[in-house]
Design a protein around this motif. Structure first.
Motif, PDB file in Angstrom:
ATOM      1  N   LYS A  82      -3.971   1.859   5.354  1.00 54.71           N
ATOM      2  CA  LYS A  82      -3.024   1.745   4.229  1.00 54.71           C
ATOM      3  C   LYS A  82      -3.550   2.494   3.008  1.00 54.71           C
ATOM      4  O   LYS A  82      -2.780   3.093   2.271  1.00 54.71           O
ATOM      5  N   ILE A  92      -4.356  -4.796  -1.620  1.00 56.91           N
ATOM      6  CA  ILE A  92      -3.939  -4.452  -0.250  1.00 56.91           C
ATOM      7  C   ILE A  92      -4.621  -5.395   0.742  1.00 56.91           C
ATOM      8  O   ILE A  92      -3.988  -5.935   1.654  1.00 56.91           O
ATOM      9  N   GLU A 100      -2.864  -8.030   3.332  1.00 54.64           N
ATOM     10  CA  GLU A 100      -3.080  -7.893   4.783  1.00 54.64           C
ATOM     11  C   GLU A 100      -3.651  -9.176   5.382  1.00 54.64           C
ATOM     12  O   GLU A 100      -3.294  -9.553   6.492  1.00 54.64           O
TER      13      GLU A 100
END
Length: 196
Positions: free
Chosen positions: A71, A92, A96
């Motif tokens: 990502k 992020i 996740e």
């Protein structure tokens, strides 16, 4: 991000700040990956530690780390530098980890220190045994999920309170209050052995 660099210019990635590397990666990807690789080298170990604290096992942590790195690789082209690179990276990672919790919960009941089900956590039969955990895991068993996440981001990722608040979409004062209450609770349980 406004400054651009010529991808052909020679530089030592180890000498650059995270933000400078993020700018380089923004300009160079996908032809040159040197700046991206240096960013991942800097954060790989802490990233893995954060994920394993969240998820409770190394296999899932490794999977999430790989997903985070992908990502970041594809997201750096759109990274505008409005926040620090480190804050963006852990945002992020946090998202996740939450996604992974939900996936795992659909497949089977999670009986670890970061269970999403508060009723499950409250049950002595299903709660992880304190003797089985060491270090931070030993403490995390005794606080709820949101407080655990704040403690992991503070102690493992070593983020500032404002960065944690941004990642968790909470106010700064609420984040500090939850952190303080979680530490107070842990101090009561462990006789003041935790340092702030």
């Amino acid at each position: 991000m406004t400054k651009t660099h010529s991808p052909t210019m020679s530089y030592d990635p180890r000498q650059l700040s995270d933000e400078e590397l993020a700018q380089r990666a923004h300009d160079e990807l996908f032809h040159i990956t040197r700046a991206y690789e240096e960013l991942m080298r800097r954060y790989q170990r802490t990233l893995f530690n954060v994920c394993s604290r969240y998820l409770g096992n190394e296999r899932d942590a490794d999977d999430v780390c790989q997903e985070v790195m992908l990502k970041v690789l594809y997201g750096l082209k759109n990274f505008e530098g409005k926040s620090k690179f480190k804050t963006w990276l852990y945002s992020i990672t946090y998202n996740e980890c939450i996604t992974q919790y939900r996936k795992e919960r659909r497949k089977r009941r999670l009986l670890d220190a970061l269970s999403l089900d508060p009723l499950e956590e409250a049950s002595e039969e299903t709660s992880p045994k304190v003797e089985e955990k060491t270090g931070l895991e030993h403490w995390l068993v005794h606080v709820n999920q949101i407080d655990r996440e704040i403690l992991v981001l503070r102690f493992v990722a070593e983020l500032e309170f404002q960065e944690i608040a941004d990642i968790m979409h909470m106010g700064l004062s609420a984040t500090k209050m939850r952190y303080k209450r979680a530490l107070d609770k842990l101090r009561e349980k462990f006789s003041g052995t935790i340092e702030t």
